[in-house]
Design an enzyme around this catalytic site. Structure first.
Site, PDB file in Angstrom:
ATOM      1  N   HIS A 121       0.870  -1.185   0.000  1.00 41.61           N
ATOM      2  CA  HIS A 121       0.000   0.000   0.000  1.00 41.61           C
ATOM      3  C   HIS A 121       0.907   1.236   0.000  1.00 41.61           C
ATOM      4  O   HIS A 121       2.021   1.192   0.522  1.00 41.61           O
ATOM      5  CB  HIS A 121      -0.829  -0.056   1.281  1.00 41.61           C
ATOM      6  CG  HIS A 121      -1.918   0.961   1.392  1.00 41.61           C
ATOM      7  ND1 HIS A 121      -1.691   2.254   1.815  1.00 41.61           N
ATOM      8  CD2 HIS A 121      -3.253   0.877   1.155  1.00 41.61           C
ATOM      9  CE1 HIS A 121      -2.846   2.911   1.834  1.00 41.61           C
ATOM     10  NE2 HIS A 121      -3.806   2.102   1.435  1.00 41.61           N
ATOM     11  N   ASP A 198       3.312  -4.468   8.024  1.00 39.66           N
ATOM     12  CA  ASP A 198       2.040  -3.764   7.862  1.00 39.66           C
ATOM     13  C   ASP A 198       0.928  -4.813   7.974  1.00 39.66           C
ATOM     14  O   ASP A 198       0.713  -5.603   7.056  1.00 39.66           O
ATOM     15  CB  ASP A 198       2.024  -3.081   6.488  1.00 39.66           C
ATOM     16  CG  ASP A 198       0.646  -2.522   6.134  1.00 39.66           C
ATOM     17  OD1 ASP A 198      -0.313  -2.745   6.894  1.00 39.66           O
ATOM     18  OD2 ASP A 198       0.538  -1.881   5.070  1.00 39.66           O
ATOM     19  N   GLN A 201      -4.279  -5.390   6.803  1.00 39.76           N
ATOM     20  CA  GLN A 201      -5.269  -6.302   6.214  1.00 39.76           C
ATOM     21  C   GLN A 201      -5.327  -7.655   6.919  1.00 39.76           C
ATOM     22  O   GLN A 201      -6.286  -8.407   6.704  1.00 39.76           O
ATOM     23  CB  GLN A 201      -4.987  -6.510   4.716  1.00 39.76           C
ATOM     24  CG  GLN A 201      -5.228  -5.284   3.869  1.00 39.76           C
ATOM     25  CD  GLN A 201      -6.687  -4.801   3.888  1.00 39.76           C
ATOM     26  OE1 GLN A 201      -7.608  -5.516   4.271  1.00 39.76           O
ATOM     27  NE2 GLN A 201      -6.890  -3.565   3.481  1.00 39.76           N
ATOM     28  N   LYS A 224     -10.428  -0.986  10.319  1.00 37.47           N
ATOM     29  CA  LYS A 224     -10.627  -2.158   9.454  1.00 37.47           C
ATOM     30  C   LYS A 224     -10.954  -3.385  10.303  1.00 37.47           C
ATOM     31  O   LYS A 224     -11.217  -4.454   9.798  1.00 37.47           O
ATOM     32  CB  LYS A 224      -9.366  -2.428   8.630  1.00 37.47           C
ATOM     33  CG  LYS A 224      -9.030  -1.326   7.628  1.00 37.47           C
ATOM     34  CD  LYS A 224      -7.837  -1.728   6.797  1.00 37.47           C
ATOM     35  CE  LYS A 224      -7.156  -0.567   6.120  1.00 37.47           C
ATOM     36  NZ  LYS A 224      -7.892  -0.025   4.975  1.00 37.47           N
ATOM     37  N   CYS A 366      -4.683   2.423  -3.786  1.00 37.74           N
ATOM     38  CA  CYS A 366      -3.469   2.948  -3.133  1.00 37.74           C
ATOM     39  C   CYS A 366      -2.288   2.017  -3.372  1.00 37.74           C
ATOM     40  O   CYS A 366      -1.440   1.839  -2.481  1.00 37.74           O
ATOM     41  CB  CYS A 366      -3.668   3.165  -1.638  1.00 37.74           C
ATOM     42  SG  CYS A 366      -4.947   4.355  -1.271  1.00 37.74           S
TER      43      CYS A 366
END
Ligand SMILES: Cc1ncc(COP(=O)(O)O)c(C=O)c1O
Length: 408
Positions: A121, A198, A201, A224, A366
């Site tokens: 991202h 990261d 997700q 999220k 993104c």
């Protein structure tokens, strides 16, 4: 998993658009929020609101206890060694910027290398590009194979140049690929690099074990993960955080300030300048309770069932005319499905689906470097979550059949 019961906890799912009940398939952008989370935030403001860490009066002590309780809750979710390793930030973007800024002031010097990947991202690319501009670091990108998995031999090529930092997403927001973070971390550590993960997700879909993953720093966003917007987490290994300078200065993060000098506090306070999002942290803690109450195994099983069903619908109804990107096997990926429908621009797909009350996202997500690597301008993405069921997937493919017919 009782999806009907879960759906009843999400008031927004009762809404209709253009005369059709909402089918929300954009949870990778942000998840919807259950009443338990909305109530937790509301209750903080209606019953416990005071600034934290400042007052001696009972209300402020209550607010502080609730805020620090939320930190402990997140620490349990992450399997952190200690709650002091949990820093509350606005979200993954802020966390990764904090990491880049702080490492840019300590670990990284002109000419040092950072390794990222083409599937990241923008929030795990741009902060490092900014360091490239300001500090003269070099940035290398690990490539992917035809199925959208990281090419480990390309990682080796990058590692042979002795980078100081390797930063990678746990799961891709476009390809759905779940990356072998532990293996990457082992190789990166052997090459002498720090590992930044990261988890924006992955955190909504699986419990995170920061040590099991071999991460040194890890970020995720509350919004999220059923939590509110404006709250997120940076986790860091305690010994590493102790060596990292703050990225922002102000109240709460200092031990002493004089005209001629300043002394910072330990983590996490050192990285939380100013009044934090206390209500958000408490609501995030409620969100993690909610997910855990459903059960991570159940969530994973449900997601796999929907993913397989969706892939089967795509095959049966469209064959070669609909291409889903990312690994073909559901065991290597999450429920996100970004796809191209032959002869129709992704924005047209999303606009026409919206007319049927179906919310999906279209664009570069993104991830412009990934789109360039794939040689495409954009994709349409469906990203289901715990409140979606097979009837939502049916409505998606019914809608797509209408779109295909219109453009035929
Ligand atoms: C993989 C990944 N990383 C980072 C982010 C940025 O998260 P936020 O906008 O919450 O800071 C996202 C959001 O879509 C994402 O999918």
């Amino acid at each position: 998993m009782d999806v009907a019961r879960i759906r009843a906890d999400f008031p927004i799912l009762r809404r209709s658009f253009h005369g059709h009940p909402l089918v929300y398939l954009d949870s990778a952008a942000t998840s919807q929020k259950p009443t338990a989370v909305l109530d937790a935030e509301g209750q903080f403001y209606s019953e416990h609101n005071a600034n934290v860490h400042r007052g001696v009066y009972a209300l402020s002590v209550e607010a502080t206890d609730a805020y620090e309780g939320a930190r402990e809750r997140v620490a349990r979710f992450l399997h952190a060694e200690d709650a002091s390793e949990v820093i509350f930030v606005r979200g993954t973007t802020e966390a990764l910027n904090l990491v880049a800024t702080s490492l840019g002031e300590s670990v990284l010097h002109r000419g040092d290398r950072v390794v990222t990947t083409v599937m990241e991202h923008h929030s795990n690319i741009v902060p490092w590009q900014m360091l490239r501009e300001s500090k003269g670091i070099a940035l290398d990108f690990v490539d992917i194979d035809v199925d959208g998995r990281l090419r480990m031999e390309d990682l080796e090529r990058c590692l042979s140049q002795k980078p100081k930092v390797v930063t990678v997403s746990h799961a891709s927001n476009v390809l759905g690929t779940v990356n072998p973070v532990r293996e990457i971390a082992d190789r990166a550590h052997a090459a002498g690099a720090l590992v930044v993960v990261d988890a924006a997700q992955s955190a909504p879909h699986r419990p995170i074990d920061v040590r099991g993953l071999g991460a040194d720093l890890l970020a995720f966003s509350g919004h999220k993960t059923l939590g509110p917007m404006g709250i997120g987490v940076l986790w860091g290994r305690r010994q590493l955080l102790a060596r990292m300078p703050p990225a922002m200065g102000g109240g709460e993060m200092i031990r002493e300030v004089h005209q001629d000098r300043v002394e910072y506090r330990e983590a996490p306070a050192r990285f939380e300048a100013g009044t934090p999002n206390v209500g958000g942290a408490i609501a995030l803690s409620a969100a993690l309770d909610y997910l855990e109450h459903i059960g991570w195994e159940e969530i994973a099983d449900h997601e796999r069932t929907l993913l397989d069903y969706s892939a089967q619908q795509a095959r049966e109804r469209f064959g070669e005319r609909l291409r889903i990107y990312g690994p073909p096997e559901s065991r290597d990926r999450q429920g996100i499905q970004a796809f191209a429908l032959e002869g129709v621009h992704p924005h047209d797909v999303a606009t026409l689906l919206d007319a049927d009350g179906i919310a999906v996202r279209a664009g570069h997500h993104c991830c412009q470097p990934l789109m360039e690597r794939l040689g495409i301008p954009a994709l349409t993405r469906s990203s289901p979550y715990i409140y979606n069921d097979q009837s939502d997937i049916d409505r998606l493919y019914d809608g797509l059949e209408k779109v295909a017919k219109l453009f035929a």
